[in-house]
Design a protein around this motif. Structure first.
Motif, short mmCIF file in Angstrom:
data_model
loop_
_atom_site.label_atom_id
_atom_site.label_comp_id
_atom_site.label_asym_id
_atom_site.label_seq_id
_atom_site.Cartn_x
_atom_site.Cartn_y
_atom_site.Cartn_z
N ARG A 137 -36.12 -60.15 -19.40
CA ARG A 137 -36.71 -59.88 -20.72
C ARG A 137 -35.71 -60.12 -21.84
NH1 ARG A 137 -40.52 -54.53 -20.34
NH2 ARG A 137 -42.19 -55.52 -19.18
N ASP A 138 -34.46 -59.77 -21.61
CA ASP A 138 -33.42 -60.02 -22.62
C ASP A 138 -33.27 -61.52 -22.88
OD1 ASP A 138 -32.95 -57.30 -22.74
OD2 ASP A 138 -31.25 -57.37 -21.35
N LEU A 139 -33.28 -62.28 -21.79
CA LEU A 139 -33.17 -63.74 -21.94
C LEU A 139 -34.39 -64.32 -22.65
CD1 LEU A 139 -31.72 -64.74 -18.46
CD2 LEU A 139 -30.53 -64.68 -20.64
N GLN A 140 -35.58 -63.81 -22.31
CA GLN A 140 -36.79 -64.29 -22.99
C GLN A 140 -36.73 -64.00 -24.47
OE1 GLN A 140 -39.81 -62.25 -20.77
NE2 GLN A 140 -40.19 -64.00 -19.41
N LEU A 186 -36.06 -70.31 -29.97
CA LEU A 186 -35.69 -71.72 -29.77
C LEU A 186 -36.79 -72.50 -29.09
CD1 LEU A 186 -32.03 -71.16 -28.53
CD2 LEU A 186 -32.79 -71.76 -30.82
N GLY A 187 -37.86 -71.83 -28.68
CA GLY A 187 -38.96 -72.51 -28.02
C GLY A 187 -38.73 -72.74 -26.54
#
Length: 105
Positions: free
Chosen positions: A56-59, A65-66
């Protein structure tokens, strides 16, 4: 024969200066006992594991940035919850009435 109190206080004052302790002839509570103890903050902070980076943090980081990321565990969890709800085994809904309006039927 007793020693005058002023003379004893001078002796205690010199002793405190020599051994780097606080001079407190009246015995007033100062909190030095607590202040001399080791700090507990680092020990308490080391008790809990460090926070790891999650999907979730990465998402959230790469969404502006898409870039798209897939969370298989999260998707499996949502599918499992949806299947349980379809069978009637999901968690019950929260009450929509305020807590004070129980017996107004």
């Amino acid at each position: 024969m007793s020693v005058p109190r002023a003379r004893l206080l001078d002796l205690v004052k010199a002793q405190c200066q020599l051994f780097s302790t606080t001079f407190n002839p009246e015995g007033v509570r100062t909190g030095n006992k607590i202040l001399r103890q080791r700090l507990r903050g680092p020990a308490l902070a080391a008790y809990y594991p460090r926070k790891m980076v999650t999907i979730r943090d990465l998402q959230a980081e790469f969404a502006p940035l898409g870039l798209w990321t897939e969370d298989e565990k999260g998707d499996d969890r949502l599918d499992y919850i949806a299947a349980r709800k379809a069978r009637g085994k999901g968690t019950p809904k929260k009450k929509s009435t305020p807590p004070g309006n129980k017996n107004k039927k």
